[in-house]
Design a protein around this motif. Structure first.
Motif, mmCIF file in Angstrom:
data_model
loop_
_atom_site.group_PDB
_atom_site.id
_atom_site.type_symbol
_atom_site.label_atom_id
_atom_site.label_comp_id
_atom_site.label_asym_id
_atom_site.label_seq_id
_atom_site.Cartn_x
_atom_site.Cartn_y
_atom_site.Cartn_z
ATOM 1 N N UNK A 190 0.817 -1.215 0.000
ATOM 2 C CA UNK A 190 0.000 0.000 0.000
ATOM 3 C C UNK A 190 0.854 1.270 0.000
ATOM 4 N N UNK A 191 1.957 1.291 0.733
ATOM 5 C CA UNK A 191 2.776 2.507 0.783
ATOM 6 C C UNK A 191 3.381 2.829 -0.581
ATOM 7 N N UNK A 192 3.841 1.813 -1.270
ATOM 8 C CA UNK A 192 4.421 2.043 -2.594
ATOM 9 C C UNK A 192 3.357 2.485 -3.592
ATOM 10 N N UNK A 193 2.169 1.890 -3.502
ATOM 11 C CA UNK A 193 1.092 2.330 -4.390
ATOM 12 C C UNK A 193 0.700 3.766 -4.069
ATOM 13 N N UNK A 212 -8.286 5.309 -2.201
ATOM 14 C CA UNK A 212 -7.634 4.011 -2.028
ATOM 15 C C UNK A 212 -7.399 3.639 -0.573
ATOM 16 N N UNK A 213 -7.152 4.644 0.283
ATOM 17 C CA UNK A 213 -6.857 4.362 1.689
ATOM 18 C C UNK A 213 -7.981 3.597 2.377
ATOM 19 N N UNK A 214 -9.216 3.788 1.920
ATOM 20 C CA UNK A 214 -10.348 3.062 2.508
ATOM 21 C C UNK A 214 -10.147 1.558 2.406
ATOM 22 N N UNK A 215 -9.500 1.113 1.336
ATOM 23 C CA UNK A 215 -9.363 -0.317 1.072
ATOM 24 C C UNK A 215 -8.155 -0.952 1.765
ATOM 25 N N UNK A 216 -7.220 -0.148 2.200
ATOM 26 C CA UNK A 216 -5.946 -0.695 2.658
ATOM 27 C C UNK A 216 -6.098 -1.632 3.853
ATOM 28 N N UNK A 217 -7.039 -1.337 4.734
ATOM 29 C CA UNK A 217 -7.188 -2.150 5.945
ATOM 30 C C UNK A 217 -8.193 -3.281 5.781
ATOM 31 N N UNK A 218 -8.848 -3.365 4.636
ATOM 32 C CA UNK A 218 -9.850 -4.419 4.454
ATOM 33 C C UNK A 218 -9.167 -5.769 4.336
ATOM 34 N N UNK A 235 12.989 0.820 -10.128
ATOM 35 C CA UNK A 235 12.119 1.932 -9.735
ATOM 36 C C UNK A 235 10.662 1.582 -10.036
ATOM 37 N N UNK A 236 9.750 1.885 -9.081
ATOM 38 C CA UNK A 236 8.318 1.725 -9.321
ATOM 39 C C UNK A 236 7.861 2.800 -10.299
ATOM 40 N N UNK A 237 7.292 2.384 -11.430
ATOM 41 C CA UNK A 237 6.854 3.362 -12.431
ATOM 42 C C UNK A 237 5.353 3.277 -12.693
ATOM 43 N N UNK A 238 4.674 2.317 -12.095
ATOM 44 C CA UNK A 238 3.238 2.197 -12.273
ATOM 45 C C UNK A 238 2.686 1.108 -11.381
ATOM 46 N N UNK A 239 1.405 1.228 -11.025
ATOM 47 C CA UNK A 239 0.772 0.211 -10.196
ATOM 48 C C UNK A 239 -0.731 0.254 -10.416
#
Length: 340
Positions: A190-193, A212-218, A235-239
């Motif tokens: 979640x942090x990287x996204x 998106x944060x709403x879904x992180x703890x589900x 390097x993260x370039x997309x998600x």
């Protein structure tokens, strides 16, 4: 021949995931994990019911999110992407049985004084005459859901052949760029996204109704939230994220960096999402909705995947009789006015 009556039963929340597992049209919106969180978010309650034939076998099921107006103790019962009516390896219900399901759900809601509002899963076709017979009418008080559905069970040749030329060429360029893919659950990624998502949000200035944060703890046995991350040179370039329930997946969120856009990481991730769904044995990938008026670029991107352009049946609603219906409507209108 008269239609045999159905039996409606309340379902305990703990029993809901097992019951839903038998329906092919289950999506994340009808899962226990999502429904409870979505209900709590707006101060409503989640109720679960099933409908059974004369032999006691389930033929339909629905999660209702009930939002009561202050003082009235009555309000709107909302069924998102339901009711579930497609049993595993079975055809749609016949018109009479489907009509009976809708009537019983309407009566269940009206018994408590609630207006019932619903929108079917995008994969389900419902005849207009069944809706009318069951006492429902179309409504503009809930959004229409139009989307693109992809069958991931197809082989690569068929999937590639279905792509629009202006989608296929960027995909080929992305594959030639030799991007790396990392896949995992949202709780680990979640942090990287979020870093990528906030970059795009800052550049484009949009703000979704449910972030998106709403879904992180589900977290639950009936709902998987998977992240696919495209990388280049470490390097993260997309998600992008997928909500998976039963045999269906739904695209939820996506983000690409400037480097990712240059390397067509969005095309790469969508392609890899389809292949990922196939590896999991899923039967449908819902691309998460399209709106040509609000976002024509995203609409064009999704339509060019070659998936099926599908508009979910609904939304429909049925109001209880008597003066309480007017009070519910007034309370809803006031809530919307002061919310905005």
């Amino acid at each position: 021949m008269a239609q045999l009556p159905l039996t409606l039963r309340r379902v305990a929340p703990d029993d809901w995931p097992e019951l839903c597992r038998g329906f092919e049209d289950l999506t994340y919106e009808q899962t226990l994990t999502y429904a409870k969180a979505a209900a709590e978010r707006i101060g409503s309650n989640a109720e679960f019911v099933s409908l059974h034939n004369a032999l006691g076998a389930p033929v339909a099921a629905a999660c209702l999110r009930v939002k009561r107006a202050p003082l009235l103790n009555r309000g709107i019962a909302w069924i998102a992407a339901g009711p579930l009516t497609r049993l595993e390896n079975d055809d749609m219900l016949d018109a009479d049985t489907l009509c009976g399901v809708l009537r019983d759900l309407r009566q269940y809601a009206h018994f408590s004084g609630h207006t019932l509002r619903l929108r079917f899963p995008a994969s389900v076709s419902v005849p207009d005459e069944v809706i009318a017979r069951a006492g429902f009418v179309p409504t503009a008080r809930a959004p229409v859901y139009r989307t693109v559905l992809i069958d991931p069970k197809q082989n690569d040749e068929k999937l590639l052949a279905a792509l629009h030329g202006k989608w296929r060429n960027p995909l080929r360029n992305a594959l030639k760029a030799e991007l790396d893919l990392e896949t995992g659950p949202i709780r680990f990624l979640s942090q990287r996204f979020q870093i990528l998502y906030e970059q795009v949000q800052a550049a484009k200035g949009f703000r979704p109704d449910i972030p998106p944060e709403f879904y992180y703890s589900l977290s639950g046995e009936d709902f998987d939230h998977t992240v696919l991350v495209a990388r280049k040179d470490g390097e993260d370039i997309g998600a992008m994220t997928l909500g998976i329930a039963g045999s269906n997946a739904t695209y939820l969120f996506g983000a690409t960096s400037p480097t990712g856009r240059r390397l067509n990481a969005g095309h790469y991730l969508m392609w890899r999402a389809v292949l990922h769904c196939r590896e999991l044995g899923l039967k449908c990938l819902d691309l998460g909705g399209i709106d040509p008026d609000v976002n024509p670029d995203v609409t064009r991107f999704k339509l060019r995947t070659g998936g099926r352009d599908s508009t979910a049946a609904g939304p429909y609603e049925a109001w209880p009789k008597g003066p309480v219906a007017g009070l519910i409507g007034l309370a809803e209108s006031l809530h919307r006015k002061y919310k905005t």
